[in-house]
Design an enzyme around this catalytic site. Structure first.
Site, PDB file in Angstrom:
ATOM      1  N   HIS A 213       0.733  -1.160  -0.051  1.00 33.08           N
ATOM      2  CA  HIS A 213      -0.111   0.024   0.137  1.00 33.08           C
ATOM      3  C   HIS A 213       0.859   1.278   0.053  1.00 33.08           C
ATOM      4  O   HIS A 213       0.748   2.007  -0.703  1.00 33.08           O
ATOM      5  CB  HIS A 213      -0.925  -0.015   1.259  1.00 33.08           C
ATOM      6  N   GLU A 214       1.846   1.213   1.014  1.00 33.08           N
ATOM      7  CA  GLU A 214       2.707   2.577   0.940  1.00 33.08           C
ATOM      8  C   GLU A 214       3.525   2.831  -0.342  1.00 33.08           C
ATOM      9  O   GLU A 214       3.684   3.904  -0.823  1.00 33.08           O
ATOM     10  CB  GLU A 214       3.655   2.445   2.092  1.00 33.08           C
TER      11      GLU A 214
ATOM     12  N   HIS B 252       1.554   4.259  -3.266  1.00 35.88           N
ATOM     13  CA  HIS B 252       1.590   5.810  -2.995  1.00 35.88           C
ATOM     14  C   HIS B 252       2.632   6.277  -3.878  1.00 35.88           C
ATOM     15  O   HIS B 252       2.432   7.476  -4.694  1.00 35.88           O
ATOM     16  CB  HIS B 252       1.484   6.140  -1.635  1.00 35.88           C
TER      17      HIS B 252
ATOM     18  N   TYR C 110      -4.572  14.339  -2.946  1.00 33.53           N
ATOM     19  CA  TYR C 110      -4.868  13.621  -1.661  1.00 33.53           C
ATOM     20  C   TYR C 110      -6.098  14.175  -1.127  1.00 33.53           C
ATOM     21  O   TYR C 110      -6.144  14.583   0.045  1.00 33.53           O
ATOM     22  CB  TYR C 110      -3.673  13.586  -1.009  1.00 33.53           C
TER      23      TYR C 110
ATOM     24  N   GLU D 202      -6.078   6.196  -2.560  1.00 31.93           N
ATOM     25  CA  GLU D 202      -6.019   5.269  -1.394  1.00 31.93           C
ATOM     26  C   GLU D 202      -6.571   4.084  -1.953  1.00 31.93           C
ATOM     27  O   GLU D 202      -5.936   3.006  -1.669  1.00 31.93           O
ATOM     28  CB  GLU D 202      -7.068   5.792  -0.271  1.00 31.93           C
TER      29      GLU D 202
ATOM     30  N   ASP E 219     -10.348  13.508   7.445  1.00 30.21           N
ATOM     31  CA  ASP E 219      -9.463  12.789   6.704  1.00 30.21           C
ATOM     32  C   ASP E 219      -9.209  13.075   5.054  1.00 30.21           C
ATOM     33  O   ASP E 219      -9.565  12.332   4.398  1.00 30.21           O
ATOM     34  CB  ASP E 219     -10.178  11.293   6.840  1.00 30.21           C
TER      35      ASP E 219
ATOM     36  N   HIS F 168      -9.519   7.978   3.425  1.00 25.72           N
ATOM     37  CA  HIS F 168      -9.659   6.436   3.693  1.00 25.72           C
ATOM     38  C   HIS F 168     -11.148   5.939   3.902  1.00 25.72           C
ATOM     39  O   HIS F 168     -11.048   4.837   4.812  1.00 25.72           O
ATOM     40  CB  HIS F 168      -8.709   6.512   5.038  1.00 25.72           C
TER      41      HIS F 168
END
Lengths: 386, 118
Positions: A178-179, A182, A193, A202, A275, A280
């Site tokens: 996931h990271e 990005h 974002y 996301e 958020d 998310h």
């Protein structure tokens, strides 16, 4: 000693070759690998050319992109131990080719980075996040009792968790994927974002994070758990993961964490300023569309659905402020370009979006309920009832 | 002194953890309250700008903390109230120390609440 993938031609130098040579090299692989490699090259070149010549897409320096012409993988992993501190870079604990250290967070990060690199290389012929061999840096043991993992634009950072709510963040391979995704989205997109574009950002990280894990476990779409962060919640927490792509809203329901706020359908889209506008929270809607498309397409999710979404991310029509409806249309167009117009793949993609409340048609894009930001701060529990 | 800690961002939106938490220093164990008070002063909290740290391009899943300190009574700082937003990673060592003390207080309260009553 650099690691080279079996099935790919070995070459002692990092090299750039013309496509016809790559085509020859690709023939050393299995028939399936060969087909995938040839499709990668054909598609990459067309779409990349479109993108680089377009006014919208020409945002980056084209010279560093070698993409489909790379003949060999070139993993470069560096894992740093922060030792509970927060000042980068910490101490280099393991670099490419070195053996296990015995520090579980260091070794999990090393393996997760490797699995992520291998996924993008083997499935899409992509050489690291930037498709230019970018070294992958991860920093573990960040902070004390630190309950998060993030991408700071250059590096991945993992906390050890406090043990009460979270375990160490390297425990879940999909979180590592996931990271890193990005980083890829920033390179390919970018997608702002914020609000729907941020939720797509996301979602793309969840999708490729989950696919990294699925490919590592060699699971078909119907075998995968489609959870993000399984194993991350500490003992005693009432939940199984951070998110469920299959059943959004069911990942946890706990006195401390609260209840998973993710909606499964556009009618439950959460309007909020928190958020970054719910990046998310509402990511579950495109997540579930991807899950549904993968099930309809059968087999392993990275083979068709993953490729369609990957091409959509690279499509020239993807704008930084792209919303769900536009992205849905791009995925359906990519499905028809890759697998044939009016084919079962395109139908599967269109049906999947339809099931989460986004109708994709040839002529226009309509959305079941177009959300607007009216209320300054709506708590996730206060979803629109319509 | 009253301090509110609000967390935003991170890898997931967790409603229970995103709720602001208020600490009445008078309700905390005296040693902890004193350490926090000292830390507020050491950080020159009331002189800090409203946002500390910059978001880097392409960053994702980072946490943002909003701290509000309110001082009651008649003292030199009586009636003052100030809010500072901290973007990770928090470089200022004093603000970092203050944040860590508040997180510790939060954890202690959570553990206490989880303990069965009676």
């Amino acid at each position: 000693m650099r690691r080279v993938h079996p099935g790919w031609h070995r070459h002692s130098l990092y090299c750039i070759l013309p496509p016809y040579v790559v085509r020859t090299i690709a023939q050393n692989g299995s028939p399936a690998q060969r087909a995938a490699a040839l499709r990668t090259m054909a598609v990459d070149n067309t779409f990349r050319a479109l993108r680089l010549t377009s006014a919208v897409g020409a945002q980056r320096v084209p010279t560093r992109r070698i993409g489909g012409m790379m003949a060999e993988s070139q993993r470069q992993r560096f894992i740093y131990n922060m030792g509970g501190q927060e000042g980068f870079p910490g101490t280099l604990a393991r670099s490419e080719g070195q053996g296990a250290t015995g520090d579980v967070a260091v070794d999990e990060a090393y393996d997760g980075l490797g699995a992520t690199y291998d996924f993008f290389w083997e499935v899409f012929g992509r050489d690291s996040l930037d498709d230019g061999g970018m070294p992958l840096n991860a920093h573990v043991h960040y902070g004390m009792n630190y309950n998060n993992a993030f991408w700071d634009g250059q590096r991945m950072v993992f906390g050890d968790g406090d043990g009460d709510i979270f375990n160490r963040f390297t425990i879940a391979m999909d979180i590592i994927g996931h990271e890193l995704s990005h980083g890829m989205t920033e390179d390919e997109g970018p997608l702002m974002y914020f609000r729907q574009a941020g939720a797509l950002n996301e979602s793309i990280s969840d999708i490729f994070g989950s696919l990294v894990k699925q490919k590592f476990l060699n699971q078909t779409a119907d075998q995968a758990d489609w959870l993000i962060g399984a194993g991350l919640l500490a003992d005693g927490v009432q939940g199984k993961a951070l998110r469920s792509m299959k059943d959004p809203g069911t990942a946890y329901d706990d006195p401390v964490l609260g209840k998973d706020p993710q909606p499964a359908h556009m009618r439950d889209f959460v309007r909020t300023w928190e958020d970054n506008g719910g990046v998310h929270i509402n990511s579950s809607i495109p997540n579930r569309a991807f899950y549904l498309a993968s099930l309809k397409l059968g087999g392993c999710a990275w083979e068709k659905a993953g490729r369609i979404w990957y091409e959509a991310l690279r499509d020239m029509r993807l704008r930084p402020d792209c919303g769900f409806a536009r992205f849905a249309r791009i995925t359906s167009l990519c499905a028809s370009r890759l697998y044939g117009e009016g084919g079962t793949e395109e139908a599967a993609v269109v049906d999947a979006w339809g099931e989460v409340g986004i109708k994709v048609t040839r002529e226009k894009i309509s959305v079941a309920r177009v959300p607007t930001l009216k209320v300054p701060a709506v708590q996730p529990s206060g979803r629109p009832s319509a | 002194m009253r301090i509110e800690l609000k967390r935003e961002g991170g890898i997931a939106f967790l409603p229970g953890l995103n709720r602001p938490r208020t600490f009445e220093l008078g309700d905390l164990p005296p040693a902890q309250a004193e350490a926090i008070t000292r830390s507020v002063h050491a950080a020159s909290f009331f002189q800090q700008p409203s946002v500390v740290g910059t978001a880097s391009k392409g960053a994702a899943d980072q946490t943002r903390y909003t701290l509000t300190v309110e001082v009651g009574g008649e003292g030199a700082e009586g009636g003052r109230r100030h809010t500072v937003q901290l973007l990770e990673p928090v470089q200022d060592p004093h603000l970092h120390a203050l944040l860590e003390l508040l997180k510790q207080a939060e954890r202690d309260l959570r553990r206490e609440a989880a303990r069965p009553h009676g």
